[in-house]
Design a protein around this motif. Structure first.
Motif, mmCIF file in Angstrom:
data_model
loop_
_atom_site.group_PDB
_atom_site.id
_atom_site.type_symbol
_atom_site.label_atom_id
_atom_site.label_comp_id
_atom_site.label_asym_id
_atom_site.label_seq_id
_atom_site.Cartn_x
_atom_site.Cartn_y
_atom_site.Cartn_z
ATOM 1 N N ARG A 163 1.267 -1.104 0.207
ATOM 2 C CA ARG A 163 0.226 -0.201 0.090
ATOM 3 C C ARG A 163 0.866 1.381 0.095
ATOM 4 N NH1 ARG A 163 -2.661 0.164 4.861
ATOM 5 N NH2 ARG A 163 -4.530 -2.005 4.279
ATOM 6 N N ALA A 164 1.809 1.309 0.885
ATOM 7 C CA ALA A 164 2.618 2.029 0.822
ATOM 8 C C ALA A 164 3.512 2.615 -0.329
ATOM 9 C CB ALA A 164 4.080 2.085 2.290
ATOM 10 N N LEU A 165 4.213 1.558 -1.079
ATOM 11 C CA LEU A 165 4.892 1.747 -2.486
ATOM 12 C C LEU A 165 3.161 1.591 -3.691
ATOM 13 C CD1 LEU A 165 7.067 1.301 -3.935
ATOM 14 C CD2 LEU A 165 6.536 -0.703 -4.517
ATOM 15 N N VAL A 166 2.876 1.647 -3.738
ATOM 16 C CA VAL A 166 2.259 1.801 -4.484
ATOM 17 C C VAL A 166 0.887 4.048 -4.856
ATOM 18 C CG1 VAL A 166 -0.742 1.583 -5.207
ATOM 19 C CG2 VAL A 166 0.530 -0.208 -5.145
ATOM 20 N N ASP A 167 0.943 3.854 -3.275
ATOM 21 C CA ASP A 167 1.568 4.743 -2.956
ATOM 22 C C ASP A 167 1.850 6.522 -3.751
ATOM 23 O OD1 ASP A 167 -1.978 5.002 -2.041
ATOM 24 O OD2 ASP A 167 -1.183 4.784 -0.004
ATOM 25 N N ALA A 168 3.373 6.156 -3.742
ATOM 26 C CA ALA A 168 4.520 6.550 -3.925
ATOM 27 C C ALA A 168 4.698 5.864 -5.732
ATOM 28 C CB ALA A 168 5.499 5.964 -3.068
ATOM 29 N N LEU A 169 4.152 5.224 -5.587
ATOM 30 C CA LEU A 169 3.897 4.728 -7.423
ATOM 31 C C LEU A 169 2.728 5.848 -8.754
ATOM 32 C CD1 LEU A 169 4.617 0.620 -7.870
ATOM 33 C CD2 LEU A 169 6.292 3.018 -8.711
ATOM 34 N N LEU A 170 1.889 6.298 -7.568
ATOM 35 C CA LEU A 170 0.752 6.742 -7.922
ATOM 36 C C LEU A 170 0.989 8.574 -7.988
ATOM 37 C CD1 LEU A 170 -2.146 4.961 -6.590
ATOM 38 C CD2 LEU A 170 -1.531 5.583 -9.130
ATOM 39 N N ARG A 171 1.905 8.747 -6.679
ATOM 40 C CA ARG A 171 2.495 10.135 -6.331
ATOM 41 C C ARG A 171 3.784 10.657 -7.270
ATOM 42 N NH1 ARG A 171 1.561 9.667 -0.780
ATOM 43 N NH2 ARG A 171 3.847 8.793 -1.625
ATOM 44 N N ALA A 172 4.447 9.780 -8.009
ATOM 45 C CA ALA A 172 5.160 10.001 -9.096
ATOM 46 C C ALA A 172 4.558 9.448 -10.479
ATOM 47 C CB ALA A 172 6.235 8.699 -9.174
ATOM 48 N N GLY A 173 3.180 9.315 -10.659
ATOM 49 C CA GLY A 173 2.971 9.419 -11.962
ATOM 50 C C GLY A 173 2.824 7.735 -12.350
ATOM 51 N N HIS A 174 3.070 7.023 -11.821
ATOM 52 C CA HIS A 174 2.874 5.866 -12.880
ATOM 53 C C HIS A 174 1.369 4.970 -12.156
ATOM 54 C CE1 HIS A 174 7.325 5.699 -13.262
ATOM 55 N NE2 HIS A 174 7.263 5.478 -12.019
ATOM 56 N N GLY A 175 1.280 4.351 -13.247
ATOM 57 C CA GLY A 175 -0.592 4.211 -13.537
ATOM 58 C C GLY A 175 -0.297 2.326 -13.746
ATOM 59 N N SER A 176 0.616 2.009 -13.345
ATOM 60 C CA SER A 176 0.666 0.726 -13.690
ATOM 61 C C SER A 176 2.074 0.170 -12.796
ATOM 62 C CB SER A 176 0.506 -0.060 -14.916
ATOM 63 O OG SER A 176 1.528 0.107 -15.729
#
Ligand SMILES: CC(C)(COP(=O)(O)OP(=O)(O)OC[C@H]1O[C@@H](n2cnc3c(N)ncnc32)[C@H](O)[C@@H]1OP(=O)(O)O)[C@@H](O)C(=O)NCCC(=O)NCCS
Length: 190
Positions: A120-133
């Motif tokens: 969950r923490a990584l997915v939040d960070a990836l989304l913030r970094a602009g990654h959608g997948s």
């Protein structure tokens, strides 16, 4: 009243490198015994790994989080996750923007929800970094693949890697929609 959750998730700092390396080496030895050759498991070296983690955590764009908890009476790293931009350049694996590079939770702390909280923490960070997948690689022979299947990961394909000149089949799981995975994970980590 239930006991407070003793595991805390936070961003990793360079000073956490030794704790991360200890968790990685210990977890490889318990999780991958019988999957990875004994010789390779015996050669794993916490000091060398610590140096590598110091470099990785300091790297621009690297997203690393640790789970802190009780390690035999004193607080320490009991799990970690590391991710960032997808490193794969070969189709169909290159279609994913983000990648989960590594996730390890000490055997003593598994099946308590810590792995899910780290994702969950990584997915939040990836989304913030602009990654959608997101893509992740793991050993085809590992029973821990079930963790990714439980999170709705889609089997994308396999490839062969070598560790100390021994070949292993690794399998990629992918999430085409990180927003949907985030909803599935629920809760709040950040
Ligand atoms: C994979 C790993 C990170 C999961 O961490 P965890 O803290 O145990 O994960 P969770 O407690 O959040 O598990 C969530 C769900 O995943 C599934 N799951 C996790 N481990 C499983 C296993 N060994 N077998 C089957 N299902 C598993 C279960 O559905 C579990 O829910 P449940 O306990 O309610 O049944 C951890 O087991 C680990 O470090 N494994 C060894 C290293 C590894 O394989 N890393 C990933 C590949 S590089």
């Amino acid at each position: 009243m239930s006991a407070p959750d003793p595991i805390r998730i936070r961003s990793a700092a360079v000073e956490d490198a030794a704790g991360i390396a200890r968790v990685q080496v210990a977890t490889w030895r318990t999780a991958f015994r019988g999957i990875v050759a004994d010789r390779a498991l015996a050669r794993l070296d916490v000091e060398r790994r610590t140096e590598r983690w110091r470099e990785i955590v300091a790297r621009e764009g690297d997203l690393a989080f640790i789970a802190e908890g009780d390690r035999g009476g004193s607080p320490g790293v009991v799990g970690f996750i590391d991710g960032g931009a997808n490193r794969d350049t070969e189709p169909p694996f290159d279609a994913f923007g983000g990648e989960l590079y590594a996730i390890y939770v000490l055997q003593s702390h598994q099946r308590g929800g810590t792995g899910t909280r780290l994702v969950r923490a990584l997915v939040d960070a990836l989304l913030r970094a602009g990654h959608g997948s997101m893509l992740v690689w793991t050993f085809e022979a590992s029973p821990f693949r079930a963790f990714y299947e439980g999170l709705g990961g889609r089997r994308v394909g396999t490839k062969e890697i070598e560790i100390d000149e021994v070949p292993y089949v690794v399998v990629a799981y992918g999430w085409d929609d990180l927003g949907a995975l985030r909803l599935r994970l629920g809760g709040d980590e950040s």
